[in-house]
Design an enzyme around this catalytic site. Structure first.
Site, PDB file in Angstrom:
ATOM      1  N   LYS A  13       0.709  -1.315  -0.106  1.00  0.00           N
ATOM      2  CA  LYS A  13       0.102  -0.091  -0.233  1.00  0.00           C
ATOM      3  C   LYS A  13       0.938   1.187  -0.027  1.00  0.00           C
ATOM      4  O   LYS A  13       0.470   2.094  -0.942  1.00  0.00           O
ATOM      5  CB  LYS A  13      -0.954   0.123   1.322  1.00  0.00           C
ATOM      6  CG  LYS A  13      -1.891  -1.169   1.204  1.00  0.00           C
ATOM      7  CD  LYS A  13      -2.755  -0.977   2.543  1.00  0.00           C
ATOM      8  CE  LYS A  13      -2.060  -1.251   3.837  1.00  0.00           C
ATOM      9  NZ  LYS A  13      -1.351  -2.363   4.250  1.00  0.00           N
ATOM     10  N   ARG A  86      -9.782   1.026   8.511  1.00  0.00           N
ATOM     11  CA  ARG A  86      -9.617  -0.512   8.617  1.00  0.00           C
ATOM     12  C   ARG A  86     -10.445  -1.111   9.471  1.00  0.00           C
ATOM     13  O   ARG A  86     -10.398  -2.465   9.933  1.00  0.00           O
ATOM     14  CB  ARG A  86      -8.334  -0.447   9.810  1.00  0.00           C
ATOM     15  CG  ARG A  86      -7.098  -1.173   9.099  1.00  0.00           C
ATOM     16  CD  ARG A  86      -6.082  -0.804  10.041  1.00  0.00           C
ATOM     17  NE  ARG A  86      -4.746  -1.507   9.956  1.00  0.00           N
ATOM     18  CZ  ARG A  86      -3.676  -1.007   9.384  1.00  0.00           C
ATOM     19  NH1 ARG A  86      -3.671   0.080   8.728  1.00  0.00           N
ATOM     20  NH2 ARG A  86      -2.564  -1.936   9.119  1.00  0.00           N
ATOM     21  N   ARG A 125      11.534  -5.717   4.868  1.00  0.00           N
ATOM     22  CA  ARG A 125      11.337  -4.498   4.860  1.00  0.00           C
ATOM     23  C   ARG A 125      12.219  -3.526   5.312  1.00  0.00           C
ATOM     24  O   ARG A 125      12.507  -3.904   6.608  1.00  0.00           O
ATOM     25  CB  ARG A 125       9.931  -4.101   5.045  1.00  0.00           C
ATOM     26  CG  ARG A 125       9.819  -2.479   5.180  1.00  0.00           C
ATOM     27  CD  ARG A 125       8.349  -1.858   5.268  1.00  0.00           C
ATOM     28  NE  ARG A 125       7.714  -2.581   6.466  1.00  0.00           N
ATOM     29  CZ  ARG A 125       6.470  -2.630   6.387  1.00  0.00           C
ATOM     30  NH1 ARG A 125       5.592  -2.169   5.454  1.00  0.00           N
ATOM     31  NH2 ARG A 125       5.726  -3.327   7.492  1.00  0.00           N
ATOM     32  N   ARG A 159      11.088  -1.836  11.172  1.00  0.00           N
ATOM     33  CA  ARG A 159      10.010  -1.508  11.992  1.00  0.00           C
ATOM     34  C   ARG A 159       9.868  -2.528  13.079  1.00  0.00           C
ATOM     35  O   ARG A 159      10.166  -3.649  12.978  1.00  0.00           O
ATOM     36  CB  ARG A 159       8.637  -1.463  11.318  1.00  0.00           C
ATOM     37  CG  ARG A 159       8.352   0.004  10.773  1.00  0.00           C
ATOM     38  CD  ARG A 159       7.126  -0.049   9.756  1.00  0.00           C
ATOM     39  NE  ARG A 159       5.911  -0.714  10.082  1.00  0.00           N
ATOM     40  CZ  ARG A 159       5.131  -0.633   9.363  1.00  0.00           C
ATOM     41  NH1 ARG A 159       4.898  -0.212   8.164  1.00  0.00           N
ATOM     42  NH2 ARG A 159       3.998  -1.280   9.786  1.00  0.00           N
ATOM     43  N   ARG A 170      -0.929  -9.496  13.205  1.00  0.00           N
ATOM     44  CA  ARG A 170      -1.089  -8.241  12.461  1.00  0.00           C
ATOM     45  C   ARG A 170      -1.936  -8.749  11.021  1.00  0.00           C
ATOM     46  O   ARG A 170      -3.261  -8.371  10.691  1.00  0.00           O
ATOM     47  CB  ARG A 170      -0.139  -7.316  11.665  1.00  0.00           C
ATOM     48  CG  ARG A 170       0.725  -6.327  12.603  1.00  0.00           C
ATOM     49  CD  ARG A 170       1.834  -5.964  12.171  1.00  0.00           C
ATOM     50  NE  ARG A 170       1.748  -5.412  10.775  1.00  0.00           N
ATOM     51  CZ  ARG A 170       3.040  -5.006  10.322  1.00  0.00           C
ATOM     52  NH1 ARG A 170       3.887  -5.379  10.573  1.00  0.00           N
ATOM     53  NH2 ARG A 170       3.058  -4.482   9.254  1.00  0.00           N
TER      54      ARG A 170
HETATM   55  P1  AP5 Z   1       4.817  -1.891   1.732  1.00  0.00           P
HETATM   56  O1  AP5 Z   1       4.661  -0.880   0.839  1.00  0.00           O
HETATM   57  O2  AP5 Z   1       5.517  -1.231   3.085  1.00  0.00           O
HETATM   58  O3  AP5 Z   1       3.606  -2.463   2.593  1.00  0.00           O
HETATM   59  P2  AP5 Z   1       2.258  -1.845   3.146  1.00  0.00           P
HETATM   60  O4  AP5 Z   1       1.053  -2.578   2.463  1.00  0.00           O
HETATM   61  O5  AP5 Z   1       2.217  -0.306   3.407  1.00  0.00           O
HETATM   62  O6  AP5 Z   1       2.462  -2.469   4.554  1.00  0.00           O
HETATM   63  P3  AP5 Z   1       2.447  -2.126   5.988  1.00  0.00           P
HETATM   64  O7  AP5 Z   1       3.079  -3.176   6.772  1.00  0.00           O
HETATM   65  O8  AP5 Z   1       2.964  -0.619   6.283  1.00  0.00           O
HETATM   66  O9  AP5 Z   1       0.777  -2.191   6.418  1.00  0.00           O
HETATM   67  P4  AP5 Z   1       0.233  -2.185   7.604  1.00  0.00           P
HETATM   68  O10 AP5 Z   1      -1.203  -1.991   6.998  1.00  0.00           O
HETATM   69  O11 AP5 Z   1       0.180  -3.521   8.383  1.00  0.00           O
HETATM   70  O12 AP5 Z   1       0.901  -1.181   8.424  1.00  0.00           O
HETATM   71  P5  AP5 Z   1       0.478   0.439   9.026  1.00  0.00           P
HETATM   72  O13 AP5 Z   1       1.643   1.040   9.141  1.00  0.00           O
HETATM   73  O14 AP5 Z   1      -0.624   0.752   8.038  1.00  0.00           O
HETATM   74  O15 AP5 Z   1       5.607  -2.995   1.438  1.00  0.00           O
HETATM   75  C1  AP5 Z   1       6.213  -4.041   2.237  1.00  0.00           C
HETATM   76  C2  AP5 Z   1       7.533  -4.500   1.644  1.00  0.00           C
HETATM   77  O16 AP5 Z   1       7.338  -5.153   0.622  1.00  0.00           O
HETATM   78  C3  AP5 Z   1       8.365  -3.330   1.592  1.00  0.00           C
HETATM   79  O17 AP5 Z   1       9.867  -3.745   1.816  1.00  0.00           O
HETATM   80  C4  AP5 Z   1       8.319  -3.192  -0.061  1.00  0.00           C
HETATM   81  O18 AP5 Z   1       9.437  -2.737  -0.649  1.00  0.00           O
HETATM   82  C5  AP5 Z   1       8.242  -4.311  -0.593  1.00  0.00           C
HETATM   83  N1  AP5 Z   1       7.250  -4.676  -1.791  1.00  0.00           N
HETATM   84  C6  AP5 Z   1       6.069  -3.915  -1.819  1.00  0.00           C
HETATM   85  N2  AP5 Z   1       5.596  -4.291  -3.328  1.00  0.00           N
HETATM   86  C7  AP5 Z   1       6.220  -5.141  -3.815  1.00  0.00           C
HETATM   87  C8  AP5 Z   1       6.040  -5.925  -4.825  1.00  0.00           C
HETATM   88  N3  AP5 Z   1       5.209  -5.709  -5.665  1.00  0.00           N
HETATM   89  N4  AP5 Z   1       6.983  -6.839  -4.970  1.00  0.00           N
HETATM   90  C9  AP5 Z   1       7.954  -7.164  -4.072  1.00  0.00           C
HETATM   91  N5  AP5 Z   1       8.123  -6.555  -3.003  1.00  0.00           N
HETATM   92  C10 AP5 Z   1       7.475  -5.497  -2.665  1.00  0.00           C
HETATM   93  O19 AP5 Z   1      -0.124   0.174  10.363  1.00  0.00           O
HETATM   94  C11 AP5 Z   1       0.771  -0.341  11.446  1.00  0.00           C
HETATM   95  C12 AP5 Z   1      -0.213  -0.279  12.776  1.00  0.00           C
HETATM   96  O20 AP5 Z   1      -0.723   0.910  12.992  1.00  0.00           O
HETATM   97  C13 AP5 Z   1      -1.347  -1.236  12.640  1.00  0.00           C
HETATM   98  O21 AP5 Z   1      -1.029  -2.476  13.078  1.00  0.00           O
HETATM   99  C14 AP5 Z   1      -2.355  -0.678  13.624  1.00  0.00           C
HETATM  100  O22 AP5 Z   1      -1.733  -1.148  15.011  1.00  0.00           O
HETATM  101  C15 AP5 Z   1      -1.955   0.796  13.619  1.00  0.00           C
HETATM  102  N6  AP5 Z   1      -2.811   1.458  12.672  1.00  0.00           N
HETATM  103  C16 AP5 Z   1      -2.624   2.105  11.452  1.00  0.00           C
HETATM  104  N7  AP5 Z   1      -3.727   2.323  10.983  1.00  0.00           N
HETATM  105  C17 AP5 Z   1      -4.972   2.027  11.609  1.00  0.00           C
HETATM  106  C18 AP5 Z   1      -6.301   2.326  11.630  1.00  0.00           C
HETATM  107  N8  AP5 Z   1      -6.814   2.573  10.770  1.00  0.00           N
HETATM  108  N9  AP5 Z   1      -7.009   1.501  12.582  1.00  0.00           N
HETATM  109  C19 AP5 Z   1      -6.447   1.022  13.629  1.00  0.00           C
HETATM  110  N10 AP5 Z   1      -5.130   1.093  13.731  1.00  0.00           N
HETATM  111  C20 AP5 Z   1      -4.561   1.517  12.762  1.00  0.00           C
END
Ligand code: AP5
Length: 219
Positions: A13, A86, A125, A159, A170
């Site tokens: 994402k 979410r 990552r 992270r 997660r």
């Molecule tokens: P990346 O682009 O970083 O993936 P992502 O989908 O953004 O993954 P996240 O882990 O950031 O999502 P998440 O939803 O768990 O975490 P968030 O920060 O929102 O890509 C991942 C890796 O893969 C990278 O190394 C990249 O280079 C590689 N990659 C990407 N595309 C690729 C491809 N096509 N091929 C190969 N490699 C690839 O949330 C963190 C925490 O915050 C949650 O657990 C929760 O506690 C809290 N939180 C956040 N939002 C909310 C909400 N709305 N409500 C409640 N709690 C929340």
């Protein structure tokens, strides 16, 4: 224009948002990034969010909704939402808030990918603590090991929630609470643009852009 980008942890994402914002002149609003900045700044919100994030659970809806509504208002309703909504409660509140401002969601993009693929992506990552650029130890390496290509910052870091046991939690949270958001949007009669995210980064970007452009042309 408001675009919602859905998908499990590690679906790409953040990676994809960074690639589409210039094309569509949108502000990237990542709920996870905003929470991590709040934590780094030691704010009350950051302190409250900490234990939930570190254990792979969702931060309570009321805290997230207030935070994201503020961010959307600052972006003047022109944004791509990454990681929000979410839960179905968050999705319904987002609709209400946009309606109050005479705005709507223009597109919902759903990145589809298997858990086994994302586990490997997340453990590899690495992020730049200075500018937030995201890399991967195999698929997206910086030009010089350990240094950020964009800001030349040193020491790419992992992270805190990217440990195997937290990743599993997660993913569980995603299947239990977040995957229902896709159903919320289809039930509401909106079109959800499904994109196969288990492909090269460029191929995924190209399909997202193509689908968003077709949608804009059709309006
Ligand atoms: P990346 O682009 O970083 O993936 P992502 O989908 O953004 O993954 P996240 O882990 O950031 O999502 P998440 O939803 O768990 O975490 P968030 O920060 O929102 O890509 C991942 C890796 O893969 C990278 O190394 C990249 O280079 C590689 N990659 C990407 N595309 C690729 C491809 N096509 N091929 C190969 N490699 C690839 O949330 C963190 C925490 O915050 C949650 O657990 C929760 O506690 C809290 N939180 C956040 N939002 C909310 C909400 N709305 N409500 C409640 N709690 C929340």
């Amino acid at each position: 224009m408001v675009v919602v980008l859905l998908g499990p942890p590690g679906a790409g994402k953040g990676t994809q948002c960074k690639r589409i914002i210039d094309k569509f002149k949108l502000t990237h609003l990542s709920s996870g990034d905003i929470l991590r900045s709040e934590r780094a700044a030691g704010t009350e919100l950051g302190k409250k969010a900490q234990s939930f994030m570190d254990s792979g659970k969702l931060v309570p809806d009321d805290l997230i909704i207030e935070m994201m509504v503020g961010a959307i208002t600052k972006a003047k309703g022109n944004c791509v939402l990454d990681g929000f909504p979410r839960t179905v409660v968050q999705a319904a509140e987002l609709d209400k808030e946009l309606k109050r401002k005479g705005n709507v969601i223009d597109a919902v993009v759903n990145l589809i990918i298997d858990d086994s693929v994302v586990e490997n992506r997340i453990t590899g990552r690495r992020s730049c603590p200075t500018c937030g650029a995201v890399y991967h130890i195999k698929s997206l390496r910086p030009k010089v090991d350990g240094f950020c290509d964009k800001c030349k910052g040193q020491s790419l870091t992992q992270r805190l929630d990217d440990k195997p046991d937290v990743i599993r939690e997660r993913l569980k949270t995603y299947h239990q609470q977040t995957s229902a958001v896709v159903g919320y949007y289809t039930d509401a009669g909106g079109e959800v643009l499904d994109v196969d995210a288990d492909r090269a980064i460029d191929a995924v970007t190209a399909e997202i852009i193509e689908k968003l452009e077709s949608l804009i042309l059709a309006k």
